[in-house]
Write a protein that holds these residues in place. Sequence first.
Motif, PDB file in Angstrom:
ATOM      1  N   HIS A  72       0.866  -1.208  -0.023  1.00  0.00           N
ATOM      2  CA  HIS A  72       0.093   0.084  -0.005  1.00  0.00           C
ATOM      3  C   HIS A  72       0.863   1.176  -0.053  1.00  0.00           C
ATOM      4  O   HIS A  72       1.713   1.392   0.975  1.00  0.00           O
ATOM      5  CB  HIS A  72      -0.936   0.195   1.276  1.00  0.00           C
ATOM      6  N   VAL A  73       0.605   2.187  -0.925  1.00  0.00           N
ATOM      7  CA  VAL A  73       1.397   3.541  -1.135  1.00  0.00           C
ATOM      8  C   VAL A  73       0.494   4.702  -1.223  1.00  0.00           C
ATOM      9  O   VAL A  73      -0.811   4.378  -1.646  1.00  0.00           O
ATOM     10  CB  VAL A  73       2.410   3.425  -2.081  1.00  0.00           C
ATOM     11  N   ALA A 103      -9.993   0.562 -10.384  1.00  0.00           N
ATOM     12  CA  ALA A 103     -10.577   1.144  -9.247  1.00  0.00           C
ATOM     13  C   ALA A 103     -10.799  -0.077  -8.122  1.00  0.00           C
ATOM     14  O   ALA A 103     -11.279  -0.973  -8.515  1.00  0.00           O
ATOM     15  CB  ALA A 103     -12.136   1.569  -9.504  1.00  0.00           C
ATOM     16  N   ASP A 104     -10.352   0.367  -6.941  1.00  0.00           N
ATOM     17  CA  ASP A 104     -10.624  -0.524  -5.914  1.00  0.00           C
ATOM     18  C   ASP A 104     -10.529   0.278  -4.575  1.00  0.00           C
ATOM     19  O   ASP A 104      -9.459   0.746  -4.157  1.00  0.00           O
ATOM     20  CB  ASP A 104      -8.976  -1.138  -5.762  1.00  0.00           C
ATOM     21  N   GLY A 105     -11.864   0.249  -4.044  1.00  0.00           N
ATOM     22  CA  GLY A 105     -12.463   0.964  -2.769  1.00  0.00           C
ATOM     23  C   GLY A 105     -12.106   2.354  -3.169  1.00  0.00           C
ATOM     24  O   GLY A 105     -12.243   2.911  -4.022  1.00  0.00           O
ATOM     25  N   ALA A 106     -11.321   3.097  -2.059  1.00  0.00           N
ATOM     26  CA  ALA A 106     -11.083   4.538  -2.138  1.00  0.00           C
ATOM     27  C   ALA A 106      -9.513   4.606  -2.926  1.00  0.00           C
ATOM     28  O   ALA A 106      -9.113   5.708  -2.790  1.00  0.00           O
ATOM     29  CB  ALA A 106     -10.998   4.784  -0.773  1.00  0.00           C
ATOM     30  N   GLY A 107      -9.227   3.904  -3.648  1.00  0.00           N
ATOM     31  CA  GLY A 107      -8.254   3.875  -4.608  1.00  0.00           C
ATOM     32  C   GLY A 107      -7.941   3.078  -5.739  1.00  0.00           C
ATOM     33  O   GLY A 107      -9.027   2.654  -6.170  1.00  0.00           O
ATOM     34  N   PHE A 108      -6.812   2.507  -5.906  1.00  0.00           N
ATOM     35  CA  PHE A 108      -6.538   1.962  -7.252  1.00  0.00           C
ATOM     36  C   PHE A 108      -5.761   0.620  -6.887  1.00  0.00           C
ATOM     37  O   PHE A 108      -4.584   0.873  -6.129  1.00  0.00           O
ATOM     38  CB  PHE A 108      -5.817   2.957  -8.062  1.00  0.00           C
ATOM     39  N   TRP A 127      -1.359  -1.202  -4.246  1.00  0.00           N
ATOM     40  CA  TRP A 127      -2.521  -0.439  -3.984  1.00  0.00           C
ATOM     41  C   TRP A 127      -1.929   1.085  -3.537  1.00  0.00           C
ATOM     42  O   TRP A 127      -1.382   1.334  -2.955  1.00  0.00           O
ATOM     43  CB  TRP A 127      -3.229  -0.806  -2.732  1.00  0.00           C
ATOM     44  N   ALA A 128      -2.920   1.615  -4.255  1.00  0.00           N
ATOM     45  CA  ALA A 128      -2.377   3.516  -4.417  1.00  0.00           C
ATOM     46  C   ALA A 128      -3.574   4.389  -4.091  1.00  0.00           C
ATOM     47  O   ALA A 128      -4.805   3.961  -4.420  1.00  0.00           O
ATOM     48  CB  ALA A 128      -1.715   3.853  -5.303  1.00  0.00           C
ATOM     49  N   ARG A 129      -3.623   5.354  -3.226  1.00  0.00           N
ATOM     50  CA  ARG A 129      -4.633   6.064  -2.902  1.00  0.00           C
ATOM     51  C   ARG A 129      -5.006   7.104  -4.309  1.00  0.00           C
ATOM     52  O   ARG A 129      -6.154   7.651  -4.326  1.00  0.00           O
ATOM     53  CB  ARG A 129      -4.462   6.866  -1.602  1.00  0.00           C
ATOM     54  N   ALA A 130      -3.837   7.090  -5.081  1.00  0.00           N
ATOM     55  CA  ALA A 130      -3.923   8.017  -6.133  1.00  0.00           C
ATOM     56  C   ALA A 130      -2.791   7.690  -7.092  1.00  0.00           C
ATOM     57  O   ALA A 130      -1.687   7.027  -6.808  1.00  0.00           O
ATOM     58  CB  ALA A 130      -3.247   9.662  -5.672  1.00  0.00           C
ATOM     59  N   VAL A 131      -3.259   7.968  -8.329  1.00  0.00           N
ATOM     60  CA  VAL A 131      -2.454   7.488  -9.745  1.00  0.00           C
ATOM     61  C   VAL A 131      -2.169   8.562 -10.442  1.00  0.00           C
ATOM     62  O   VAL A 131      -3.017   9.293 -10.779  1.00  0.00           O
ATOM     63  CB  VAL A 131      -2.977   6.235 -10.411  1.00  0.00           C
ATOM     64  N   VAL A 132      -0.893   8.896 -10.885  1.00  0.00           N
ATOM     65  CA  VAL A 132      -0.650   9.869 -12.037  1.00  0.00           C
ATOM     66  C   VAL A 132      -0.163   9.020 -13.262  1.00  0.00           C
ATOM     67  O   VAL A 132       0.797   8.445 -13.201  1.00  0.00           O
ATOM     68  CB  VAL A 132       0.415  10.862 -11.645  1.00  0.00           C
ATOM     69  N   ALA A 133      -0.871   8.952 -14.453  1.00  0.00           N
ATOM     70  CA  ALA A 133      -0.718   8.827 -15.760  1.00  0.00           C
ATOM     71  C   ALA A 133       0.560   9.748 -16.432  1.00  0.00           C
ATOM     72  O   ALA A 133       0.143  10.666 -16.786  1.00  0.00           O
ATOM     73  CB  ALA A 133      -1.545   8.501 -16.636  1.00  0.00           C
ATOM     74  N   ALA A 134       1.811   9.269 -16.245  1.00  0.00           N
ATOM     75  CA  ALA A 134       2.775  10.268 -17.015  1.00  0.00           C
ATOM     76  C   ALA A 134       3.786   9.494 -17.724  1.00  0.00           C
ATOM     77  O   ALA A 134       4.918   9.796 -17.788  1.00  0.00           O
ATOM     78  CB  ALA A 134       3.588  10.907 -15.752  1.00  0.00           C
ATOM     79  N   SER A 135       3.342   8.463 -18.408  1.00  0.00           N
ATOM     80  CA  SER A 135       4.210   7.684 -19.392  1.00  0.00           C
ATOM     81  C   SER A 135       4.397   8.290 -20.808  1.00  0.00           C
ATOM     82  O   SER A 135       5.006   7.335 -21.379  1.00  0.00           O
ATOM     83  CB  SER A 135       3.423   6.253 -19.403  1.00  0.00           C
TER      84      SER A 135
END
Length: 352
Positions: A3-4, A104-109, A120-128
């Motif tokens: 978890h991050v 999507a997984d609960g309150a995060g991803f 499992w992350a609370r936020a994700v940034v697509a910067a690829s």
Amino acid sequence: MEHVEAVVIGGGQSGLATAHALVRAGLKPVVLEASDRAAGSWPRYYDSLTLFSPARFSALPGMPFGGDLDRYPHRDEVVAYLTAYADRLQADIRTGRRVIAVRADGAGFTVELEGGGQLWARAVVAASGSFGCPHRPDLPDLETFAGQVLHTAAYRGPARFAGQRVVVVGAGNSAVQIAAELALESRTSLATRAPVKFARQHLLGKDLHFWLTHTGLDTAPLARLLKTPPAPPVLDDGRYRAALTASIPDRRPMFTRLTNDRVTWADGTTERLDALILATGYRPHLPYLAGLDGALDPAGHPHHRGGASPAHPGLAFVGLEWQRSLSSNTLRGVGLDAARAACRLAAHLARS
């Protein structure tokens, strides 16, 4: 499952700028980079690539380029700069980690990695970025052409084309730069749908980027005002215009047909052709978001407002062309978009 707080997908200029902004916002990002080093696509660009913006206007937030700030850095200088930038970041950067899906997984991803790992992350940034998706336009009879066809993503230098007949398709900076260097070793034409538009590199003794920066035009939020963003002109100190004027290379209207090893031009003439190089840009490369409802539009393009996902408050995009301004996907401009995304995500996580 680990978890991050936040996952940044991509360790190139956009991902590194985002990681810097997230750290400043008080978060602890994990950067996942598919390749073996945090320099994005820069190590794979063509050998002669040189920035069209001076070093003083080409740095990411928090770390200026060293050396002469008025020079135009070469590709390898940019790779070294990004590597040093990554080394200084107080972020967990993991190379050799290719993301294959975000769900999507609960309150995060849940972020799934190639090989079976998950975070499992609370936020994700697509910067690829978009280097993984070269745009191959629908050119007439391209499938029947028996010669070499390659996108600039696979182009390295002119040596392999010495003595050949080559056509470069495109009217942007890379197209003109590549065609000009090819023309010194091969018979090269630049095929475009309209005449090449040039912009003077220097005005009143200053580089154009000085004026763009000091007037605010470079980072002005223009994307929402433009239904179809204009193609940027070729920045020129005079040599590329002179090369085209001297027909080294020559500029021709787009051909009308390809067949076997021949090209047919708009005036009806035909000739043998050895190689076709497509300098036709890239498209967003976000296959890992395909299963995340509302993240992409039906064409597979990111659905966003200034980099924020309307469907998922914890999802952001950084490094898209014309994300907010004309410099959004450049070294000089991505930092502002990254800071905006980080601020939004930090506020979202504080509320959730």
